[in-house]
Design an enzyme around this catalytic site. Structure first.
Site, PDB file in Angstrom:
ATOM      1  N   ASP A   8     -16.897 115.586   1.047  1.00  0.00           N
ATOM      2  CA  ASP A   8     -15.650 115.441   1.080  1.00  0.00           C
ATOM      3  C   ASP A   8     -14.420 116.436   0.444  1.00  0.00           C
ATOM      4  O   ASP A   8     -14.363 116.753  -0.095  1.00  0.00           O
ATOM      5  CB  ASP A   8     -14.421 113.881   0.481  1.00  0.00           C
ATOM      6  CG  ASP A   8     -15.328 112.575   0.435  1.00  0.00           C
ATOM      7  OD1 ASP A   8     -17.115 112.462   1.070  1.00  0.00           O
ATOM      8  OD2 ASP A   8     -14.048 111.505   0.478  1.00  0.00           O
ATOM      9  N   GLU A  39     -11.816 114.084   5.103  1.00  0.00           N
ATOM     10  CA  GLU A  39     -11.086 113.340   5.616  1.00  0.00           C
ATOM     11  C   GLU A  39      -9.730 113.053   3.816  1.00  0.00           C
ATOM     12  O   GLU A  39      -8.921 113.344   4.406  1.00  0.00           O
ATOM     13  CB  GLU A  39     -11.578 111.798   4.966  1.00  0.00           C
ATOM     14  CG  GLU A  39     -11.985 112.097   3.387  1.00  0.00           C
ATOM     15  CD  GLU A  39     -11.820 110.371   3.422  1.00  0.00           C
ATOM     16  OE1 GLU A  39     -11.373 109.320   3.542  1.00  0.00           O
ATOM     17  OE2 GLU A  39     -12.239 109.685   1.637  1.00  0.00           O
ATOM     18  N   ASN A  40     -10.190 114.249   3.057  1.00  0.00           N
ATOM     19  CA  ASN A  40      -8.952 114.871   2.566  1.00  0.00           C
ATOM     20  C   ASN A  40      -8.524 116.063   2.242  1.00  0.00           C
ATOM     21  O   ASN A  40      -8.544 116.801   1.882  1.00  0.00           O
ATOM     22  CB  ASN A  40      -9.818 114.516   0.899  1.00  0.00           C
ATOM     23  CG  ASN A  40     -10.113 112.975   0.486  1.00  0.00           C
ATOM     24  OD1 ASN A  40     -11.938 112.931   0.405  1.00  0.00           O
ATOM     25  ND2 ASN A  40      -9.126 111.950   0.513  1.00  0.00           N
ATOM     26  N   HIS A  68      -9.153 107.521   5.099  1.00  0.00           N
ATOM     27  CA  HIS A  68      -7.782 108.690   5.299  1.00  0.00           C
ATOM     28  C   HIS A  68      -7.355 109.016   6.225  1.00  0.00           C
ATOM     29  O   HIS A  68      -6.887 110.004   6.320  1.00  0.00           O
ATOM     30  CB  HIS A  68      -7.968 110.005   3.742  1.00  0.00           C
ATOM     31  CG  HIS A  68      -7.718 109.166   2.391  1.00  0.00           C
ATOM     32  ND1 HIS A  68      -7.045 109.187   2.028  1.00  0.00           N
ATOM     33  CD2 HIS A  68      -8.875 108.966   1.306  1.00  0.00           C
ATOM     34  CE1 HIS A  68      -7.075 108.289   0.743  1.00  0.00           C
ATOM     35  NE2 HIS A  68      -7.655 108.516   0.746  1.00  0.00           N
ATOM     36  N   HIS A 180     -17.069 109.100  -0.549  1.00  0.00           N
ATOM     37  CA  HIS A 180     -16.563 108.691  -0.615  1.00  0.00           C
ATOM     38  C   HIS A 180     -15.604 108.103  -2.476  1.00  0.00           C
ATOM     39  O   HIS A 180     -14.434 107.909  -2.047  1.00  0.00           O
ATOM     40  CB  HIS A 180     -15.979 107.345  -0.142  1.00  0.00           C
ATOM     41  CG  HIS A 180     -14.953 106.452  -0.154  1.00  0.00           C
ATOM     42  ND1 HIS A 180     -13.411 106.333   0.168  1.00  0.00           N
ATOM     43  CD2 HIS A 180     -14.828 104.770  -1.247  1.00  0.00           C
ATOM     44  CE1 HIS A 180     -12.321 105.288  -0.301  1.00  0.00           C
ATOM     45  NE2 HIS A 180     -13.288 104.660  -1.147  1.00  0.00           N
TER      46      HIS A 180
HETATM   47 FE   LIG Z   1     -12.595 111.705  -0.045  1.00  0.00          FE
HETATM   48 FE   LIG Z   2     -12.986 107.720   1.399  1.00  0.00          FE
END
Ligand SMILES: [Fe+2]
Ligand SMILES: [Fe+2]
Length: 264
Positions: A8, A39-40, A68, A180
């Site tokens: 991530d 996703e971030n 996200h 995650h």
């Molecule tokens: Fe994440």
């Molecule tokens: Fe996540």
């Protein structure tokens, strides 16, 4: 073939780390393909065409996502138009975008095809999605008619669900790597039937933080229960991920090595 998976990417520090460190890692590990979870990437929450563009420009071939997904409304543009952007497969039928893709890997004198699959877990995760085990099994069967080289990003919270998922797909895919939790686990291994496995790749961004966010507001939230603004932290930026070598002919994993590369 050798691929790097990047955990991530959190905010601007994470994107910058990919930009600075990826060329070096590509050379050092003789990488043929790079996949990253994005996703971030937009201010710590979600992804936009701009942050995805930066990640692609840094040398990433495919971007995966997670819970996200919907944080930035511009994601709709990526879901509609960008084939190199994957969202978890197990959203309800009719959700825009795609959960898997087939991509060309250029080697020195030849090329081959890799399938990348993004799936989201259900234990301690929101929103509840369709059964990842059943859907992944179907999708892997379909993908295996096109290529034996398959990489899976399993975006999930519970270690039990992640390990069970890796064991479930053992022998069917080249690698299952978890994302995650933003904490890199030390359980990298090749499972008995040839799938490389790592419960969590960790995250790429500032590690002087709580999972990439400024420490104080997170502590305050736990102390008071009151909502706080969680800004992306700045210090001790690390690129987390794993390098995986997959046999071109059989699609089975030959090697998996964790990566934790510091920005200097
Ligand atoms: Fe994440
Ligand atoms: Fe996540």
């Amino acid at each position: 073939m050798k691929l790097l998976f990047i955990g991530d990417i959190v905010g601007q520090p994470g994107r910058n780390a990919v930009k600075i460190l990826l060329p070096k890692l590509r050379e050092q590990h003789a990488l043929d393909f790079v996949i990253a979870n994005g996703e971030n990437s937009a201010g710590g929450s979600g992804i936009t065409p701009k942050t995805a563009g930066e990640i692609f420009a840094a040398g990433v071939d495919v971007i995966t996502c997670g819970d996200h997904l919907w944080d930035q409304k511009e994601v709709m543009e990526l879901l509609g138009n960008e084939k190199r952007f994957l969202r978890p497969l197990n959203y309800p039928a009719g959700t825009p975008g795609q959960g898997s893709g087939l991509f060309e890997v250029r080697l020195k004198n030849s090329s081959l095809r890799i399938a990348v699959l993004n799936v989201q877990g259900r234990t301690f995760m929101q929103p509840p999605l369709d059964n990842p085990f059943l859907l992944a099994a179907e999708e892997v069967k379909r993908l295996r008619e096109r290529t034996k080289i398959i990489f899976v990003d399993f975006h999930a919270e519970a270690t039990s669900e992640k390990i069970a998922f890796g064991r479930f797909l053992d022998g069917q895919v080249g690698a299952v790597v978890g994302t995650h939790t933003h904490v890199q686990t030390a359980d990298e291994q090749i499972l008995p039937r040839g799938t490389a496995y790592l419960t969590d790749a960790g995250f790429t961004g500032p590690h002087e933080s709580v999972l990439g966010r400024e420490i104080e507001p997170v502590v305050k939230r736990f102390l008071t229960g009151m909502p706080q603004r969680f800004e992306v932290a700045k210090e001790r930026v690390i690129l987390n991920g794993a390098v995986i070598e997959i046999d071109d002919a059989s699609g089975k994993a030959l090697k998996i090595q964790r990566v934790a590369e510091n920005m200097i």
